[in-house]
Design a protein around this motif. Structure first.
Motif, PDB file in Angstrom:
ATOM      1  N   ILE A   1     -42.248  60.162 -17.070  1.00 17.56           N
ATOM      2  CA  ILE A   1     -42.093  60.909 -15.817  1.00 17.56           C
ATOM      3  C   ILE A   1     -41.492  59.923 -14.690  1.00 17.56           C
ATOM      4  O   ILE A   1     -41.545  58.824 -14.966  1.00 17.56           O
ATOM      5  CB  ILE A   1     -43.614  61.446 -15.523  1.00 17.56           C
ATOM      6  N   PHE A   2     -40.831  60.663 -13.946  1.00 20.43           N
ATOM      7  CA  PHE A   2     -40.165  59.954 -12.529  1.00 20.43           C
ATOM      8  C   PHE A   2     -41.094  60.735 -11.319  1.00 20.43           C
ATOM      9  O   PHE A   2     -41.140  61.909 -11.245  1.00 20.43           O
ATOM     10  CB  PHE A   2     -38.650  60.061 -12.162  1.00 20.43           C
ATOM     11  N   ILE A   3     -41.800  59.753 -10.854  1.00 21.29           N
ATOM     12  CA  ILE A   3     -42.729  60.286  -9.542  1.00 21.29           C
ATOM     13  C   ILE A   3     -41.794  60.537  -8.400  1.00 21.29           C
ATOM     14  O   ILE A   3     -41.212  59.331  -7.651  1.00 21.29           O
ATOM     15  CB  ILE A   3     -43.937  59.450  -9.186  1.00 21.29           C
ATOM     16  N   SER A   4     -41.592  61.785  -7.871  1.00 19.13           N
ATOM     17  CA  SER A   4     -40.785  61.898  -6.888  1.00 19.13           C
ATOM     18  C   SER A   4     -41.590  61.788  -5.308  1.00 19.13           C
ATOM     19  O   SER A   4     -42.549  62.419  -5.341  1.00 19.13           O
ATOM     20  CB  SER A   4     -40.072  63.204  -6.797  1.00 19.13           C
ATOM     21  N   ARG A   5     -40.922  61.170  -4.397  1.00 23.63           N
ATOM     22  CA  ARG A   5     -41.619  61.100  -2.908  1.00 23.63           C
ATOM     23  C   ARG A   5     -40.658  62.002  -2.095  1.00 23.63           C
ATOM     24  O   ARG A   5     -40.660  62.060  -0.840  1.00 23.63           O
ATOM     25  CB  ARG A   5     -41.619  59.644  -2.621  1.00 23.63           C
ATOM     26  N   SER A   6     -39.992  63.228  -2.696  1.00 25.79           N
ATOM     27  CA  SER A   6     -39.147  64.145  -1.982  1.00 25.79           C
ATOM     28  C   SER A   6     -39.898  64.510  -1.125  1.00 25.79           C
ATOM     29  O   SER A   6     -39.499  65.022   0.429  1.00 25.79           O
ATOM     30  CB  SER A   6     -38.341  64.862  -2.651  1.00 25.79           C
ATOM     31  N   LYS A   7     -41.292  65.059  -1.024  1.00 22.97           N
ATOM     32  CA  LYS A   7     -41.983  65.823  -0.153  1.00 22.97           C
ATOM     33  C   LYS A   7     -42.911  64.956   0.601  1.00 22.97           C
ATOM     34  O   LYS A   7     -43.884  65.383   1.419  1.00 22.97           O
ATOM     35  CB  LYS A   7     -42.945  66.751  -0.930  1.00 22.97           C
ATOM     36  N   ALA A   8     -43.027  63.746   0.727  1.00 21.05           N
ATOM     37  CA  ALA A   8     -43.486  62.769   1.302  1.00 21.05           C
ATOM     38  C   ALA A   8     -42.947  62.400   2.565  1.00 21.05           C
ATOM     39  O   ALA A   8     -41.633  63.011   2.808  1.00 21.05           O
ATOM     40  CB  ALA A   8     -43.784  61.287   0.744  1.00 21.05           C
ATOM     41  N   SER A   9     -43.563  61.887   3.795  1.00 20.70           N
ATOM     42  CA  SER A   9     -43.129  61.941   4.995  1.00 20.70           C
ATOM     43  C   SER A   9     -42.369  60.452   5.322  1.00 20.70           C
ATOM     44  O   SER A   9     -41.756  60.382   6.058  1.00 20.70           O
ATOM     45  CB  SER A   9     -44.317  62.115   6.037  1.00 20.70           C
TER      46      SER A   9
ATOM     47  N   GLY B   1     -46.246  54.176  -4.042  1.00 21.90           N
ATOM     48  CA  GLY B   1     -47.005  55.101  -3.284  1.00 21.90           C
ATOM     49  C   GLY B   1     -48.251  55.530  -3.966  1.00 21.90           C
ATOM     50  O   GLY B   1     -48.788  55.060  -5.002  1.00 21.90           O
ATOM     51  N   ALA B   2     -49.081  56.251  -3.056  1.00 26.97           N
ATOM     52  CA  ALA B   2     -50.518  56.378  -3.132  1.00 26.97           C
ATOM     53  C   ALA B   2     -50.631  57.137  -4.794  1.00 26.97           C
ATOM     54  O   ALA B   2     -51.621  57.152  -5.398  1.00 26.97           O
ATOM     55  CB  ALA B   2     -51.087  57.021  -2.273  1.00 26.97           C
ATOM     56  N   GLY B   3     -49.891  57.944  -5.152  1.00 29.83           N
ATOM     57  CA  GLY B   3     -49.767  58.467  -6.067  1.00 29.83           C
ATOM     58  C   GLY B   3     -50.066  57.726  -7.347  1.00 29.83           C
ATOM     59  O   GLY B   3     -50.477  58.221  -8.477  1.00 29.83           O
ATOM     60  N   LEU B   4     -49.495  56.523  -7.399  1.00 37.45           N
ATOM     61  CA  LEU B   4     -49.665  55.566  -8.494  1.00 37.45           C
ATOM     62  C   LEU B   4     -51.107  55.238  -8.681  1.00 37.45           C
ATOM     63  O   LEU B   4     -51.543  54.617  -9.528  1.00 37.45           O
ATOM     64  CB  LEU B   4     -48.665  54.375  -8.335  1.00 37.45           C
ATOM     65  N   ALA B   5     -52.218  55.428  -7.646  1.00 36.36           N
ATOM     66  CA  ALA B   5     -53.472  55.445  -8.025  1.00 36.36           C
ATOM     67  C   ALA B   5     -53.706  56.063  -9.395  1.00 36.36           C
ATOM     68  O   ALA B   5     -54.717  55.570  -9.893  1.00 36.36           O
ATOM     69  CB  ALA B   5     -54.256  55.949  -6.891  1.00 36.36           C
TER      70      ALA B   5
ATOM     71  N   GLU C   1     -40.501  53.382   5.730  1.00 45.43           N
ATOM     72  CA  GLU C   1     -39.105  53.275   5.893  1.00 45.43           C
ATOM     73  C   GLU C   1     -38.549  54.017   4.645  1.00 45.43           C
ATOM     74  O   GLU C   1     -38.972  53.237   3.330  1.00 45.43           O
ATOM     75  CB  GLU C   1     -38.310  52.026   6.100  1.00 45.43           C
ATOM     76  N   ASP C   2     -37.531  54.720   4.628  1.00 41.87           N
ATOM     77  CA  ASP C   2     -36.949  55.097   3.241  1.00 41.87           C
ATOM     78  C   ASP C   2     -36.151  53.930   2.924  1.00 41.87           C
ATOM     79  O   ASP C   2     -35.554  52.968   3.640  1.00 41.87           O
ATOM     80  CB  ASP C   2     -35.915  56.420   3.635  1.00 41.87           C
ATOM     81  N   PHE C   3     -35.796  53.986   1.551  1.00 44.23           N
ATOM     82  CA  PHE C   3     -34.773  53.082   1.089  1.00 44.23           C
ATOM     83  C   PHE C   3     -33.931  53.542  -0.084  1.00 44.23           C
ATOM     84  O   PHE C   3     -34.418  54.624  -0.562  1.00 44.23           O
ATOM     85  CB  PHE C   3     -35.674  51.617   0.489  1.00 44.23           C
ATOM     86  N   SER C   4     -33.089  52.738  -0.420  1.00 49.77           N
ATOM     87  CA  SER C   4     -32.175  53.536  -1.595  1.00 49.77           C
ATOM     88  C   SER C   4     -32.502  52.592  -2.861  1.00 49.77           C
ATOM     89  O   SER C   4     -32.946  51.362  -2.754  1.00 49.77           O
ATOM     90  CB  SER C   4     -30.695  53.304  -1.278  1.00 49.77           C
ATOM     91  N   VAL C   5     -31.834  52.932  -3.949  1.00 49.89           N
ATOM     92  CA  VAL C   5     -32.135  52.496  -5.462  1.00 49.89           C
ATOM     93  C   VAL C   5     -30.664  51.709  -5.769  1.00 49.89           C
ATOM     94  O   VAL C   5     -30.109  52.751  -6.025  1.00 49.89           O
ATOM     95  CB  VAL C   5     -32.994  53.059  -6.114  1.00 49.89           C
ATOM     96  N   ASP C   6     -30.622  50.693  -5.985  1.00 51.86           N
ATOM     97  CA  ASP C   6     -29.359  50.160  -6.883  1.00 51.86           C
ATOM     98  C   ASP C   6     -29.337  50.644  -8.074  1.00 51.86           C
ATOM     99  O   ASP C   6     -30.353  50.002  -8.944  1.00 51.86           O
ATOM    100  CB  ASP C   6     -29.299  48.824  -6.631  1.00 51.86           C
ATOM    101  N   LEU C   7     -28.492  51.457  -8.847  1.00 50.43           N
ATOM    102  CA  LEU C   7     -28.557  51.940  -9.988  1.00 50.43           C
ATOM    103  C   LEU C   7     -28.368  51.019 -11.096  1.00 50.43           C
ATOM    104  O   LEU C   7     -28.655  51.091 -12.135  1.00 50.43           O
ATOM    105  CB  LEU C   7     -27.662  52.974 -10.319  1.00 50.43           C
ATOM    106  N   ASP C   8     -27.518  49.968 -10.528  1.00 46.27           N
ATOM    107  CA  ASP C   8     -27.266  48.919 -11.656  1.00 46.27           C
ATOM    108  C   ASP C   8     -28.246  48.051 -11.879  1.00 46.27           C
ATOM    109  O   ASP C   8     -28.888  47.646 -12.939  1.00 46.27           O
ATOM    110  CB  ASP C   8     -26.059  47.798 -11.221  1.00 46.27           C
ATOM    111  N   ARG C   9     -29.179  47.964 -10.733  1.00 41.61           N
ATOM    112  CA  ARG C   9     -30.487  47.009 -11.174  1.00 41.61           C
ATOM    113  C   ARG C   9     -31.598  48.021 -11.851  1.00 41.61           C
ATOM    114  O   ARG C   9     -32.564  47.489 -12.589  1.00 41.61           O
ATOM    115  CB  ARG C   9     -31.029  46.469  -9.696  1.00 41.61           C
TER     116      ARG C   9
END
Length: 384
Positions: A248-256, A303-307, A361-369
């Motif tokens: 699973i990938f945990i999305s934060r698209s609905k987070a503020s 994020g808190a969901g990882l609790a 802050e929002d941030f991006s993910v380097d796909l190579d990394r």
């Protein structure tokens, strides 16, 4: 009587007239030298070892360096005619003095804990409303209890302490919580009825014949016991009817805040590896417990969901992605509790102002990394 309370220094024009005790032991020494009958000690277990994360990064943050923990012992204090003040639930003695150790306060503007001198209970007005509770009231207030992690790790284990010690109570004093669904669900898992809960309020002072107050988890550095007690009470309540993907990938698209700006690209990159995106906001607690307990690999921004890593089985693979300027060891810690296979990587700073709190802050993910991290973890694409 050996009076050990003092007065906070303040520039406030209305000086502190209430006084305080820095911790429960100062209070006990002032009212009952020895005081053994006023505290039930709690042992959190033996030594815990924390291993460094696996990562392709060239530098590991100092918060994630390996160490050995000897958990500081906890306790449950009994305070005759004790009081609870304000919406965050400050703990006061019968004569209105603050017990600072049990009453943390957080400044959301400065993103830090308040010092003793800054504590609002020392400069409070007389409460307009008073409520008396007969019998024993347990107090589980915490300034961050609205957050899912803090609810799971700063509130519920303290309820577990009361259960383990078989300490009875007639009512439960807790903070107001706008996210009532996870509160009600988890209290039910711990055998507590919502009808027994009394909520704190801004201008309310609650007094009970007896307050029982467990020590704070953070003061014992969140011992592995905290994770174990969550598993004891919550794993049996998982929703086994939920279809749970292995990866699973945990999305934060609905987070503020702290969203991944190129999340769609990340999801597409993970799809060949068999990862399914999930928004935890769409699931009940019982479904989240099931999801994490049955997952074999998890990729997620911090994020808190990882609790919910508390419910993973030993050996589950975890990749946590941090904002480069906001590294918090919380979920690395839980992963060590459960002997998970933990990896981390940094996201890319979006270039926003340096004086803004990076945890928002929002941030991006380097796909190579990301690809380097997946390969380091030994993950392979799944061929259809």
């Amino acid at each position: 009587m050996n009076e050990m309370c003092g007065n906070a220094k303040s520039t406030d024009t209305n000086p502190n007239k209430y006084g305080f005790y820095r911790d429960i032991w100062e209070w006990i020494a002032s009212v009952s030298p020895g005081g053994d009958e006023m505290v039930s000690p709690f042992h959190f277990g033996g030594v815990a070892k924390f291993e460094a994360p696996k990562t392709p990064e060239t530098e590991i943050h100092r918060y994630l360096m390996p160490y050995t923990l000897h958990p500081e012992g906890g306790y449950v204090a009994c305070i005759p005619n004790g009081r609870v003040w304000g919406s965050t639930g400050s703990i006061l003695t019968s004569d209105g003095k603050l017990i600072f150790e049990l009453s943390p306060e957080y400044d959301g503007q400065q993103n830090r804990m308040l010092t003793l001198e800054e504590h609002p209970a020392l400069h409070r007005r007389k409460a307009q409303e008073h409520q008396h509770l007969e019998g024993t009231a347990a107090v589980l207030t915490f300034c961050g209890s609205h957050n899912y992690f803090h609810w799971l790790y700063d509130v519920l284990p303290r309820l577990g302490m009361l259960r383990v010690l078989n300490i009875p109570f007639q009512s439960l004093v807790m903070n107001p919580n706008p996210h009532g669904s996870f509160v009600k669900e988890t209290l039910c898992m711990f055998g507590v009825s919502e009808s027994s809960v009394i909520r704190t309020e801004d201008d309310l002072e609650i007094q009970a014949d007896r307050l029982v107050v467990p020590s704070l988890m953070m003061n014992s550095h969140y011992p592995p016991w905290a994770t174990a007690i969550l598993r004891t009470f919550m794993l049996p309540g998982c929703d086994t009817t939920l279809h749970s993907p292995d990866r699973i990938f945990i999305s934060r698209s609905k987070a503020s805040a702290r969203r991944i700006t190129n999340e769609d690209e990340v999801i597409r990159h993970l799809e060949p590896y068999g990862f399914t995106p999930v928004c935890l906001e769409d699931l009940t607690v019982a479904q989240q417990v099931q999801l994490f307990s049955s997952s074999k690999a998890i990729v997620s921004p911090h994020g808190a969901g990882l609790a919910n890593l508390a419910f993973c089985m030993e050996g589950t693979l975890v990749v946590e992605i941090f904002h480069t300027r906001h590294v918090v060891p919380t979920y690395w810690m839980i992963s060590n509790h459960n002997k998970l296979d933990y990896y981390m990587m940094y996201g890319q700073d979006a270039g926003t102002t340096q004086d803004r709190f990076p945890g928002l802050e929002d941030f991006s993910v380097d796909l190579d990394r990301l690809e380097q991290t997946l390969r380091l973890a030994g993950l392979k694409t799944q061929h259809t």
